[in-house]
Scaffold this active site. Structure first.
Site, PDB file in Angstrom:
ATOM      1  N   GLU A  46       0.817  -1.047   0.048  1.00  0.00           N
ATOM      2  CA  GLU A  46      -0.010   0.150   0.075  1.00  0.00           C
ATOM      3  C   GLU A  46       0.914   1.110  -0.149  1.00  0.00           C
ATOM      4  O   GLU A  46       1.982   1.352   0.798  1.00  0.00           O
ATOM      5  CB  GLU A  46      -1.011  -0.120   1.212  1.00  0.00           C
ATOM      6  CG  GLU A  46      -2.142   0.534   1.089  1.00  0.00           C
ATOM      7  CD  GLU A  46      -2.913  -0.343   0.057  1.00  0.00           C
ATOM      8  OE1 GLU A  46      -3.277  -0.183  -1.075  1.00  0.00           O
ATOM      9  OE2 GLU A  46      -3.457  -1.327   0.553  1.00  0.00           O
ATOM     10  N   HIS A  47       0.332   2.389  -0.659  1.00  0.00           N
ATOM     11  CA  HIS A  47       1.308   3.354  -1.034  1.00  0.00           C
ATOM     12  C   HIS A  47       2.717   3.070  -1.652  1.00  0.00           C
ATOM     13  O   HIS A  47       3.642   3.854  -1.151  1.00  0.00           O
ATOM     14  CB  HIS A  47       1.298   4.294   0.441  1.00  0.00           C
ATOM     15  CG  HIS A  47       0.021   4.927   0.632  1.00  0.00           C
ATOM     16  ND1 HIS A  47      -0.276   6.052   0.081  1.00  0.00           N
ATOM     17  CD2 HIS A  47      -0.961   4.511   1.669  1.00  0.00           C
ATOM     18  CE1 HIS A  47      -1.500   6.490   0.650  1.00  0.00           C
ATOM     19  NE2 HIS A  47      -2.066   5.451   1.524  1.00  0.00           N
ATOM     20  N   ASP A  49       2.958   2.427  -4.902  1.00  0.00           N
ATOM     21  CA  ASP A  49       2.931   2.331  -6.336  1.00  0.00           C
ATOM     22  C   ASP A  49       3.624   3.765  -6.662  1.00  0.00           C
ATOM     23  O   ASP A  49       4.174   3.742  -7.899  1.00  0.00           O
ATOM     24  CB  ASP A  49       1.324   2.292  -7.061  1.00  0.00           C
ATOM     25  CG  ASP A  49       0.419   3.328  -6.612  1.00  0.00           C
ATOM     26  OD1 ASP A  49       0.807   3.824  -5.743  1.00  0.00           O
ATOM     27  OD2 ASP A  49      -0.788   3.144  -7.030  1.00  0.00           O
ATOM     28  N   ALA A 136     -15.236   3.355  -1.751  1.00  0.00           N
ATOM     29  CA  ALA A 136     -15.025   2.535  -0.800  1.00  0.00           C
ATOM     30  C   ALA A 136     -13.793   2.089  -0.666  1.00  0.00           C
ATOM     31  O   ALA A 136     -13.195   1.187  -0.074  1.00  0.00           O
ATOM     32  CB  ALA A 136     -16.033   1.087  -0.984  1.00  0.00           C
ATOM     33  N   SER A 139     -11.991   0.971  -5.702  1.00  0.00           N
ATOM     34  CA  SER A 139     -11.707   1.209  -7.186  1.00  0.00           C
ATOM     35  C   SER A 139     -12.849   1.386  -8.083  1.00  0.00           C
ATOM     36  O   SER A 139     -12.765   0.838  -9.077  1.00  0.00           O
ATOM     37  CB  SER A 139     -10.435   0.828  -7.673  1.00  0.00           C
ATOM     38  OG  SER A 139      -9.670   1.683  -8.475  1.00  0.00           O
ATOM     39  N   SER A 141     -13.467   3.984  -9.551  1.00  0.00           N
ATOM     40  CA  SER A 141     -13.175   4.955 -10.420  1.00  0.00           C
ATOM     41  C   SER A 141     -12.476   4.085 -11.743  1.00  0.00           C
ATOM     42  O   SER A 141     -12.529   4.543 -12.686  1.00  0.00           O
ATOM     43  CB  SER A 141     -12.306   6.146  -9.809  1.00  0.00           C
ATOM     44  OG  SER A 141     -11.154   5.631  -9.327  1.00  0.00           O
ATOM     45  N   ASP A 190      -4.620   0.774  -9.448  1.00  0.00           N
ATOM     46  CA  ASP A 190      -5.861   0.455  -9.742  1.00  0.00           C
ATOM     47  C   ASP A 190      -6.235  -0.011 -11.211  1.00  0.00           C
ATOM     48  O   ASP A 190      -6.966  -0.878 -11.434  1.00  0.00           O
ATOM     49  CB  ASP A 190      -6.718   1.391  -9.365  1.00  0.00           C
ATOM     50  CG  ASP A 190      -6.496   1.977  -7.776  1.00  0.00           C
ATOM     51  OD1 ASP A 190      -5.633   1.214  -7.013  1.00  0.00           O
ATOM     52  OD2 ASP A 190      -7.017   3.064  -7.459  1.00  0.00           O
ATOM     53  N   TYR A 242      -3.373  12.503   0.728  1.00  0.00           N
ATOM     54  CA  TYR A 242      -2.901  11.566  -0.320  1.00  0.00           C
ATOM     55  C   TYR A 242      -1.452  12.346  -0.821  1.00  0.00           C
ATOM     56  O   TYR A 242      -0.390  11.878  -0.998  1.00  0.00           O
ATOM     57  CB  TYR A 242      -3.739  11.341  -1.214  1.00  0.00           C
ATOM     58  CG  TYR A 242      -2.982  10.308  -2.381  1.00  0.00           C
ATOM     59  CD1 TYR A 242      -3.044   8.859  -2.227  1.00  0.00           C
ATOM     60  CD2 TYR A 242      -2.577  10.900  -3.599  1.00  0.00           C
ATOM     61  CE1 TYR A 242      -2.600   8.167  -3.406  1.00  0.00           C
ATOM     62  CE2 TYR A 242      -2.047  10.208  -4.525  1.00  0.00           C
ATOM     63  CZ  TYR A 242      -2.113   8.590  -4.455  1.00  0.00           C
ATOM     64  OH  TYR A 242      -1.670   7.904  -5.479  1.00  0.00           O
TER      65      TYR A 242
HETATM   66  P1  ADP Z   1     -13.282   4.635  -5.285  1.00  0.00           P
HETATM   67  O1  ADP Z   1     -12.392   4.457  -6.688  1.00  0.00           O
HETATM   68  O2  ADP Z   1     -12.645   4.241  -4.160  1.00  0.00           O
HETATM   69  O3  ADP Z   1     -14.784   3.884  -5.690  1.00  0.00           O
HETATM   70  P2  ADP Z   1     -12.972   7.404  -6.035  1.00  0.00           P
HETATM   71  O4  ADP Z   1     -13.244   8.702  -5.245  1.00  0.00           O
HETATM   72  O5  ADP Z   1     -11.551   7.205  -6.797  1.00  0.00           O
HETATM   73  O6  ADP Z   1     -13.347   6.137  -5.049  1.00  0.00           O
HETATM   74  O7  ADP Z   1     -13.996   7.112  -7.509  1.00  0.00           O
HETATM   75  C1  ADP Z   1     -15.387   7.281  -7.111  1.00  0.00           C
HETATM   76  C2  ADP Z   1     -16.057   8.591  -8.125  1.00  0.00           C
HETATM   77  O8  ADP Z   1     -15.754   7.803  -9.396  1.00  0.00           O
HETATM   78  C3  ADP Z   1     -17.466   8.621  -7.942  1.00  0.00           C
HETATM   79  O9  ADP Z   1     -17.634   9.664  -7.050  1.00  0.00           O
HETATM   80  C4  ADP Z   1     -17.827   9.075  -9.303  1.00  0.00           C
HETATM   81  O10 ADP Z   1     -17.302  10.283  -9.799  1.00  0.00           O
HETATM   82  C5  ADP Z   1     -16.908   8.056 -10.353  1.00  0.00           C
HETATM   83  N1  ADP Z   1     -17.760   7.083 -10.582  1.00  0.00           N
HETATM   84  C6  ADP Z   1     -17.309   5.776 -10.037  1.00  0.00           C
HETATM   85  N2  ADP Z   1     -18.181   4.791 -10.493  1.00  0.00           N
HETATM   86  C7  ADP Z   1     -19.149   5.433 -11.189  1.00  0.00           C
HETATM   87  C8  ADP Z   1     -20.415   4.942 -12.084  1.00  0.00           C
HETATM   88  N3  ADP Z   1     -20.965   3.826 -12.198  1.00  0.00           N
HETATM   89  N4  ADP Z   1     -21.098   6.240 -12.494  1.00  0.00           N
HETATM   90  C9  ADP Z   1     -20.654   7.280 -12.353  1.00  0.00           C
HETATM   91  N5  ADP Z   1     -19.501   7.568 -11.834  1.00  0.00           N
HETATM   92  C10 ADP Z   1     -18.780   6.857 -10.944  1.00  0.00           C
HETATM   93 MG    MG Z   2     -10.475   5.447  -7.029  1.00  0.00          MG
END
Ligand code: ADP
Ligand code: MG
Length: 400
Positions: A46-47, A49, A136, A139, A141, A190, A242
């Site tokens: 962790e941390h 990459d 959560a 990932s 995102s 990720d 971060y």
């Molecule tokens: P994590 O990657 O840990 O879930 P992040 O803050 O990096 O958290 O990413 C979450 C963000 O990614 C959300 O706030 C949104 O902007 C975008 N996102 C992720 N999944 C979706 C989805 N299914 N539809 C629209 N936006 C999404």
């Molecule tokens: Mg993310």
């Protein structure tokens, strides 16, 4: 006793049907196809990459699904079942850092990055739905970027998703999209996990040269399971923290005269020389975490290779202590999951992901998953915390 909430993954069929239905309803047409990409959970490393180190994520069975249809103009229309904004419209030709706000940046950013790299991508309509828990630390995102990337690769016949080399290119472009268009810092683990994993294997990623090794990872064969606990805690400070951790590592590397802290971990002289050379006490602890954590990844993989899966718990515990005390990225909720799971008999437990909230993982006997989850749920209720959510992680397949 407290209720236990399980976050089940959809089947591929269910995900594809949902997103196809959303597309047809909003765009009154059939998509060219449907694609999906997994979230990930990091086993250890962790941390590391952004320090050119090693990490060991697995792709989750929880995936983000997209239905996409190419257009002949530069218009992008997007809709997500997770976002109440309805259909958003973006002119791809006008996209640049700072021009797209909110979630759309993760999607449009991938198309922008592909174009920046010289690939012939025009506009498209896309519908998105996901069972990856949001924000959560699992990932969602990268799952969104990677599903978009493989969809665009197919719709515009780019031919990148067919090889690991091409997937590494897509992963790098997803990182650009997240950093420059969505405006979120991310180190690269990720996107690699989502695009380059193999089912049944953990992904040993060397962040210095981008090389990977697929390490067999089958807990069920050892009557074990990986319990993931989403603390569902708010983590408002995470962005600034971060950046501060990254800056601290960069400052330490500069002081030590190395390009990345990986060079310190590879140095046979061990930890004394760098720690003696640093006069900043905070940097000493940050460097100690990074260097020890890279070593723990190597040991973790050696234990998996030796079939000694039950022994990796010790490394998970050490990783958590290091993240809590030296790197200072844990939280009250993460510590509570870890302490409770261990007291309930877990072989090991640690926070996973960037920290300050998000998720923790526990290695537990397969027939003890429910009992450990119940203990954690009860501990959260006793502490007056928001109920956490649970899932069981197996090493699933990559974006496709
Ligand atoms: P994590 O990657 O840990 O879930 P992040 O803050 O990096 O958290 O990413 C979450 C963000 O990614 C959300 O706030 C949104 O902007 C975008 N996102 C992720 N999944 C979706 C989805 N299914 N539809 C629209 N936006 C999404
Ligand atoms: Mg993310």
């Amino acid at each position: 006793s407290a209720d236990v909430t399980w976050l089940d993954a959809w089947t591929e069929q269910e995900g594809a049907d949902r997103v196809r239905g959303l597309f047809a309803g909003r765009f009154e047409a059939e998509p060219d196809g449907t694609w999906s990409a997994p979230g990930r959970v990091n086993l250890i490393g962790e941390h590391t990459d952004y320090n050119g180190g090693l990490c060991l994520p697995i792709a989750l069975p929880h995936r983000t699904y997209v239905a996409l249809r190419r257009r002949d103009d530069d218009v992008v229309r997007l809709v997500s079942a997770q976002e109440p904004t309805g259909v958003r419209t973006v002119d791809l030709a006008g996209v640049a850092p700072g021009t797209v706000d909110g979630w759309a940046g993760y999607v449009v950013g991938v198309a922008w990055a592909l174009r920046e790299a010289g690939h012939a991508v025009s506009g498209f309509d896309v519908a998105i739905d996901s069972c990856v828990p949001y924000g959560a630390g699992l990932s969602s995102s990268a799952a969104l970027e990677a599903s978009t990337a493989v969809a665009l690769d197919a719709a515009f016949a780019l031919g990148l998703a067919g090889s690991d080399e091409g997937r590494a290119t897509l992963a790098a472009l997803c990182v650009r999209a997240e950093n420059e268009i969505a405006g979120a810092p991310t180190g690269g683990m990720d996107q690699a996990a989502s695009l380059r994993s193999q089912g049944g294997h953990a992904l040993l990623l060397d962040c210095l040269d981008g090389s990977v090794r697929h390490v067999p990872f089958d807990l069920a064969a050892h009557d074990l399971a990986l319990l993931v606990v989403d603390t569902r805690a708010e983590h408002a400070l995470v962005d600034g923290q971060y950046a501060a951790r990254r800056a601290s590592c960069e400052a330490a590397a500069a002081r030590l005269g190395v390009a990345t802290l990986r060079e310190v971990s590879d140095d046979p002289r061990g930890l004394e020389w760098p720690l003696d050379k640093l006069d900043d006490e905070v940097q000493v602890r940050r460097v100690r975490h990074v260097v020890n954590e890279i070593d723990r990844v190597t040991w973790f993989v050696a234990l998996l290779d030796a079939g000694e899966v039950g022994l990796v718990g010790t490394l998970m515990n050490a990783s958590h202590a290091s993240l809590r005390d030296d790197y200072e990225v844990s939280s009250r909720e993460l510590d509570l999951v870890v302490d409770t799971a261990r007291a309930a008999g877990a072989a090991g437990a640690r926070m996973t992901g960037g920290g300050f909230g998000g998720s923790a993982i526990a290695l537990v006997a397969a027939d003890e998953v429910d009992r450990v989850a119940q203990s954690v749920a009860d501990a959260f209720a006793d502490a007056g915390l928001r109920p956490p959510a649970f899932l069981v992680a197996t090493a699933a397949g990559p974006a496709a």
